[in-house]
Design a protein around this motif. Structure first.
Motif, PDB file in Angstrom:
ATOM      1  N   VAL A  18       0.841  -1.204   0.000  1.00 28.51           N
ATOM      2  CA  VAL A  18       0.000   0.000   0.000  1.00 28.51           C
ATOM      3  C   VAL A  18       0.872   1.248   0.000  1.00 28.51           C
ATOM      4  N   GLY A  19       1.865   1.282   0.884  1.00 27.52           N
ATOM      5  CA  GLY A  19       2.775   2.430   0.920  1.00 27.52           C
ATOM      6  C   GLY A  19       3.527   2.585  -0.390  1.00 27.52           C
ATOM      7  N   GLY A  20       3.950   1.457  -0.977  1.00 25.65           N
ATOM      8  CA  GLY A  20       4.695   1.494  -2.230  1.00 25.65           C
ATOM      9  C   GLY A  20       3.886   2.055  -3.385  1.00 25.65           C
ATOM     10  N   VAL A  21       2.652   1.658  -3.476  1.00 23.68           N
ATOM     11  CA  VAL A  21       1.778   2.174  -4.544  1.00 23.68           C
ATOM     12  C   VAL A  21       1.611   3.681  -4.383  1.00 23.68           C
ATOM     13  N   LEU A  22       1.338   4.124  -3.170  1.00 27.29           N
ATOM     14  CA  LEU A  22       1.139   5.560  -2.939  1.00 27.29           C
ATOM     15  C   LEU A  22       2.424   6.343  -3.194  1.00 27.29           C
ATOM     16  N   GLY A  23       3.571   5.780  -2.810  1.00 33.30           N
ATOM     17  CA  GLY A  23       4.850   6.449  -3.046  1.00 33.30           C
ATOM     18  C   GLY A  23       5.167   6.576  -4.521  1.00 33.30           C
ATOM     19  N   ALA A  24       4.908   5.520  -5.291  1.00 40.61           N
ATOM     20  CA  ALA A  24       5.173   5.556  -6.733  1.00 40.61           C
ATOM     21  C   ALA A  24       4.282   6.575  -7.426  1.00 40.61           C
ATOM     22  N   VAL A  25       3.025   6.632  -7.032  1.00 34.59           N
ATOM     23  CA  VAL A  25       2.101   7.604  -7.628  1.00 34.59           C
ATOM     24  C   VAL A  25       2.529   9.027  -7.269  1.00 34.59           C
ATOM     25  N   ALA A  26       2.932   9.237  -6.022  1.00 36.12           N
ATOM     26  CA  ALA A  26       3.390  10.567  -5.604  1.00 36.12           C
ATOM     27  C   ALA A  26       4.659  10.969  -6.356  1.00 36.12           C
ATOM     28  N   ARG A  27       5.580  10.029  -6.543  1.00 36.60           N
ATOM     29  CA  ARG A  27       6.818  10.323  -7.283  1.00 36.60           C
ATOM     30  C   ARG A  27       6.485  10.731  -8.713  1.00 36.60           C
ATOM     31  N   HIS A  28       5.609   9.989  -9.357  1.00 39.17           N
ATOM     32  CA  HIS A  28       5.225  10.315 -10.732  1.00 39.17           C
ATOM     33  C   HIS A  28       4.573  11.696 -10.785  1.00 39.17           C
ATOM     34  N   GLY A  81       7.955   4.214   5.845  1.00 36.41           N
ATOM     35  CA  GLY A  81       9.381   4.095   5.543  1.00 36.41           C
ATOM     36  C   GLY A  81       9.677   3.101   4.438  1.00 36.41           C
ATOM     37  N   THR A  82       9.343   1.842   4.674  1.00 37.48           N
ATOM     38  CA  THR A  82       9.669   0.788   3.711  1.00 37.48           C
ATOM     39  C   THR A  82       8.799   0.869   2.472  1.00 37.48           C
ATOM     40  N   GLY A  83       7.538   1.218   2.620  1.00 39.73           N
ATOM     41  CA  GLY A  83       6.634   1.284   1.477  1.00 39.73           C
ATOM     42  C   GLY A  83       6.694   2.615   0.750  1.00 39.73           C
ATOM     43  N   PHE A  84       6.118   3.645   1.355  1.00 36.89           N
ATOM     44  CA  PHE A  84       5.967   4.932   0.684  1.00 36.89           C
ATOM     45  C   PHE A  84       7.302   5.574   0.315  1.00 36.89           C
ATOM     46  N   ALA A  86      10.411   4.442   0.306  1.00 40.29           N
ATOM     47  CA  ALA A  86      11.295   3.646  -0.552  1.00 40.29           C
ATOM     48  C   ALA A  86      10.818   3.680  -1.999  1.00 40.29           C
ATOM     49  N   SER A  87       9.520   3.768  -2.200  1.00 45.27           N
ATOM     50  CA  SER A  87       8.979   3.835  -3.552  1.00 45.27           C
ATOM     51  C   SER A  87       9.006   5.268  -4.088  1.00 45.27           C
ATOM     52  N   PHE A  88       8.844   6.237  -3.202  1.00 45.08           N
ATOM     53  CA  PHE A  88       8.862   7.650  -3.587  1.00 45.08           C
ATOM     54  C   PHE A  88      10.255   8.045  -4.080  1.00 45.08           C
ATOM     55  N   THR A  89      11.276   7.647  -3.341  1.00 45.44           N
ATOM     56  CA  THR A  89      12.648   7.903  -3.776  1.00 45.44           C
ATOM     57  C   THR A  89      13.049   6.793  -4.733  1.00 45.44           C
ATOM     58  N   THR A  90      14.069   7.045  -5.527  1.00 41.73           N
ATOM     59  CA  THR A  90      14.404   6.032  -6.521  1.00 41.73           C
ATOM     60  C   THR A  90      15.859   6.108  -6.926  1.00 41.73           C
TER      61      THR A  90
END
Length: 132
Positions: A18-28, A81-84, A86-90
């Motif tokens: 869940v955190g990863g999906v939200l982080g990736a969308v925020a990064r985009h 931390g691990t989800g949002f 980690a996915s937000f930064t790249t």
């Protein structure tokens, strides 16, 4: 394995997802919303720098020291931390974008990402300690 054990194993993975999906969308969203500062520096490079610095600051603040990390639940650390973050930064996008730049811009991009990223972590820690 009983149902409770299965749930206990699936829950952390779901929280990270869940955190990863939200982080990736925020990064985009950040990347596509930033204008390109010059013709030679694509907006995606600037977007990656921004998300890496902001994410480093947030992770520095989130995990600033043992006292603060114990104040957060394990679930919060997993989602944020691990989800949002980690996915937000790249790192992988940063590496690919850097490889596509001219040598001079590539060196500047590496120096900027690392210097500003480390500075942001330290600043996040300082701000978190100041607020606590």
């Amino acid at each position: 394995m009983n149902e409770a054990q299965v749930r206990a194993q699936v829950r952390p993975v779901a929280l990270v997802a869940v955190g990863g999906v939200l982080g990736a969308v925020a990064r985009h969203a950040v990347t596509v919303s930033l204008p390109s500062p010059t013709i030679s520096v694509p907006s995606v490079v600037l977007g990656t720098l921004v998300v890496n610095v902001v994410g480093s600051f947030a992770l520095g603040a989130l995990l600033s020291d043992a006292r603060l990390t114990t104040a957060l639940s394990a679930e919060t650390r997993l989602v944020v931390g691990t989800g949002f973050l980690a996915s937000f930064t790249t790192y992988s996008t940063f590496a690919v974008e850097t490889a596509s730049l001219s040598p001079r811009l590539a060196v500047a991009n590496v120096a900027g990402n690392y210097a500003l990223g480390f500075l942001a972590v330290v600043l996040g820690q300082v701000v978190a300690r100041w607020l606590s």
